[in-house]
Enzyme design. Sequence first.
Site, PDB file in Angstrom:
ATOM      1  N   GLU A   7       1.794  -0.343  -8.732  1.00  0.00           N
ATOM      2  CA  GLU A   7       0.850  -1.008  -7.825  1.00  0.00           C
ATOM      3  C   GLU A   7       0.136  -0.010  -6.930  1.00  0.00           C
ATOM      4  O   GLU A   7      -1.018  -0.211  -6.569  1.00  0.00           O
ATOM      5  CB  GLU A   7       1.604  -2.035  -6.972  1.00  0.00           C
ATOM      6  CG  GLU A   7       0.711  -2.855  -6.091  1.00  0.00           C
ATOM      7  CD  GLU A   7       1.407  -4.089  -5.529  1.00  0.00           C
ATOM      8  OE1 GLU A   7       1.088  -4.469  -4.400  1.00  0.00           O
ATOM      9  OE2 GLU A   7       2.269  -4.676  -6.235  1.00  0.00           O
ATOM     10  N   LYS A   8       0.827   1.057  -6.549  1.00  0.00           N
ATOM     11  CA  LYS A   8       0.218   2.052  -5.667  1.00  0.00           C
ATOM     12  C   LYS A   8       0.805   3.431  -5.956  1.00  0.00           C
ATOM     13  O   LYS A   8       1.864   3.551  -6.578  1.00  0.00           O
ATOM     14  CB  LYS A   8       0.404   1.672  -4.204  1.00  0.00           C
ATOM     15  CG  LYS A   8       1.767   1.135  -3.825  1.00  0.00           C
ATOM     16  CD  LYS A   8       1.721   0.538  -2.432  1.00  0.00           C
ATOM     17  CE  LYS A   8       3.012  -0.211  -2.101  1.00  0.00           C
ATOM     18  NZ  LYS A   8       3.146  -1.473  -2.791  1.00  0.00           N
ATOM     19  N   ASP A 102       4.515  -4.844  -7.653  1.00  0.00           N
ATOM     20  CA  ASP A 102       5.562  -5.325  -6.745  1.00  0.00           C
ATOM     21  C   ASP A 102       6.201  -6.592  -7.318  1.00  0.00           C
ATOM     22  O   ASP A 102       5.533  -7.368  -8.008  1.00  0.00           O
ATOM     23  CB  ASP A 102       4.973  -5.630  -5.363  1.00  0.00           C
ATOM     24  CG  ASP A 102       4.815  -4.374  -4.506  1.00  0.00           C
ATOM     25  OD1 ASP A 102       5.324  -3.318  -4.911  1.00  0.00           O
ATOM     26  OD2 ASP A 102       4.183  -4.461  -3.439  1.00  0.00           O
ATOM     27  N   ASP A 104       6.614  -9.651  -6.861  1.00  0.00           N
ATOM     28  CA  ASP A 104       6.257 -10.937  -6.265  1.00  0.00           C
ATOM     29  C   ASP A 104       5.028 -11.496  -6.969  1.00  0.00           C
ATOM     30  O   ASP A 104       4.513 -10.896  -7.916  1.00  0.00           O
ATOM     31  CB  ASP A 104       6.029 -10.812  -4.754  1.00  0.00           C
ATOM     32  CG  ASP A 104       4.906  -9.835  -4.393  1.00  0.00           C
ATOM     33  OD1 ASP A 104       4.143  -9.423  -5.305  1.00  0.00           O
ATOM     34  OD2 ASP A 104       4.792  -9.472  -3.212  1.00  0.00           O
ATOM     35  N   TYR A 322      12.916  -4.080  -0.993  1.00  0.00           N
ATOM     36  CA  TYR A 322      11.532  -4.563  -0.977  1.00  0.00           C
ATOM     37  C   TYR A 322      11.295  -5.530   0.194  1.00  0.00           C
ATOM     38  O   TYR A 322      12.022  -6.512   0.350  1.00  0.00           O
ATOM     39  CB  TYR A 322      11.229  -5.254  -2.301  1.00  0.00           C
ATOM     40  CG  TYR A 322       9.829  -5.788  -2.406  1.00  0.00           C
ATOM     41  CD1 TYR A 322       8.746  -4.921  -2.464  1.00  0.00           C
ATOM     42  CD2 TYR A 322       9.589  -7.161  -2.431  1.00  0.00           C
ATOM     43  CE1 TYR A 322       7.452  -5.404  -2.553  1.00  0.00           C
ATOM     44  CE2 TYR A 322       8.303  -7.660  -2.523  1.00  0.00           C
ATOM     45  CZ  TYR A 322       7.240  -6.772  -2.576  1.00  0.00           C
ATOM     46  OH  TYR A 322       5.960  -7.259  -2.654  1.00  0.00           O
ATOM     47  N   ARG A 324       8.508  -7.551   1.187  1.00  0.00           N
ATOM     48  CA  ARG A 324       7.725  -8.792   1.134  1.00  0.00           C
ATOM     49  C   ARG A 324       8.484  -9.877   0.371  1.00  0.00           C
ATOM     50  O   ARG A 324       7.973 -10.475  -0.566  1.00  0.00           O
ATOM     51  CB  ARG A 324       6.364  -8.525   0.489  1.00  0.00           C
ATOM     52  CG  ARG A 324       5.440  -7.668   1.338  1.00  0.00           C
ATOM     53  CD  ARG A 324       4.175  -7.319   0.582  1.00  0.00           C
ATOM     54  NE  ARG A 324       3.205  -6.614   1.392  1.00  0.00           N
ATOM     55  CZ  ARG A 324       3.254  -5.311   1.670  1.00  0.00           C
ATOM     56  NH1 ARG A 324       4.252  -4.565   1.191  1.00  0.00           N
ATOM     57  NH2 ARG A 324       2.330  -4.745   2.422  1.00  0.00           N
TER      58      ARG A 324
END
Length: 670
Positions: A7-8, A102, A104, A322, A324
């Site tokens: 993701e990043k 991530d 989610d 994690y 979130r």
Amino acid sequence: MKLYIAEKPSMAAEIAKCLPGPVSRKDGYITTGDGVITWGYGHILRQAEPDEYDPKYQKWRAEDLPIIPQSWKLLVADSCKKQFEVVKSLIDQATEIIHAGDPDREGQLLIDEVLDYVHNQKPVRRILLNALDEQSIKKAIASLRDNRDFQNLKESALARSRADWLIGMNLSRAYTLAAQQAGHRTTLPVGRVKTPTLALVVRREREIENFKQVKYFTVKADFDQDGTVFTAYWKPQEEQPGLDAEGRLADKTIAKELFSRLQTSNEPATVISCETTEKRELQRLPLSLSTLQVMAGKKFGYDPQGVLDTAQKLYERKLTSYPRSDCEFLPESQQEDTGVIIANLSNLAQNELAGWAAKADTAIVSRAWNDKKITAHHAIIPTVVRCNFAGLSETERNIYFLIAQAYIAQFYPVHVYDQTRAELKYAAEAFIANGRIVKELGWKEIYSADTEEKKEEDSSMLPAMVKGDQPRFVKASAEKKSTKPPGRFTAATLLAAMKEIHKYVKNPDLKKQLKDVAGIGTEATRATIIKELIERGFLREETKRKYLKPTEPAYLLVDILPEEITYPDFTALWEDILHQMADGNASLDTFLLQQARFTASLCSKAKRMSIPLKGDHPCPRCRKGVLQLRNGKHGKFWGCSRYPACRASFDDKNNKPDIPAPTVRQQGQG
């Protein structure tokens, strides 16, 4: 070639460290002995704006609404064009792709949408990274899953994204145009979650403004049972005169008469009943992001966005899992790490945490360990990486403290106490006494300093009593009290309200249905929504406590919008459907069709609604708009805010519209 898409960049770097072979950083990707890792920057793709579907939508016009895309369009974000080309080129070369977004809903979508955009047909597997320490990453690499298992999660994120577009793009235009026609020179952004959240603050402020203080009396009496004095509270009878609508004693004369009668009575008190029940309070669960944000707000005064940012830093430093996460449970397989984590915490340079960890019993298995409650992520906990507590900033230490404290609590016994309720009769009046005796402090030992826990544990202890006992009356008292207005929201308490949204729904039938819904918004977006409302001038923070107060545009927005969008009922129901969709129990197409119909109905309401005019010069022709000063080819003039529906115009005379006085004939006609 095996290709990981993270993701990043920070996540890509951590994955690279855990893959075998030489690691070499290139422009936009990293090569290793076991594949290539590339990354996005969050969403590489963005939703197209209305005018990117059709140029005519560049101008806001009520007759064009609602705008419902027949085929949804994504575009590469300008800031991500270079990285997109890198990712696309690597996908073309790959033989196998590993989705490393991530764990989610949003993380699932932002990699999947890139794969769909480039029409990928290659096999895709999913890695779920709940922590970035080496042990957790290697364990996740060894437990890859088929990405098709997460199709429902992706559709849930897609549904959320498209529903937000429909509501935001259409209703912002519809109600801004309606307000502008009434003379309000403003833009009103409408959001599926943002608007009902703002409305919570507006309604709370009006409750405070309209609050009327009510005075009432509480009557209590002290009794002596075998040398132990305890307090019992007067319980009014069903037909008791002098009570207000809430059942409080509001009549001063009756309160004085009752007090006098209690003081002068000579008859003994009698115990009518006395029941003791053993209560067991299970360990407080580990923390989700919302729970962490609320706790940090109450204990340290931190705003929700700051808590998320700090939790993210701890995650990236591999110290916690994690952040979130909306889950408060832990996978049963993680029990094998408990010994290492507790040992690390017991060696911390932080006396309280170290002391609590040293007394923890890792043989205790709390309700937190439950695979059935785990989806893509689990509760936020410390990792197996030892924390240099002194090396953290003050905010990082405080957030790590709360996460570690909740984790340690899992290894303390259940809190056990005896709850006693006694009913007494004295001077023909009923009295109730409640008390508790703690038998096993258990996990509450590590929360005993907290104000809420102290209040609970400070409740009075009652002496041993049985039915028929006659305690001696000692004294009575009647205390004058006043009701207090509801408290203003802070960012932390507003976030808690978003999570417990069932308390604020208007429809009583929905309250029960929505009690188990995870609120409105997501763990990752709630703090951002509150922050945006402040930054855009709809809310302002006041005093050291940072109480939230609505501004004038906030009142306007909430007042002109229909209840369907200002009350959280529909939004909470939609959130419930999104959760059902993630579980495979709801349809994306059906949901979006419902959203389109809902959007169309509210656009129609905007065209018909009557909004209070704002301006010094109501239009004398249509009487539904106001005259506003404008610049034309021949200089300044005054035109109706409802143009082109009303084409009234008047010359400017000393910064006022030069409106001809009506003739006698016109007056007669009018």
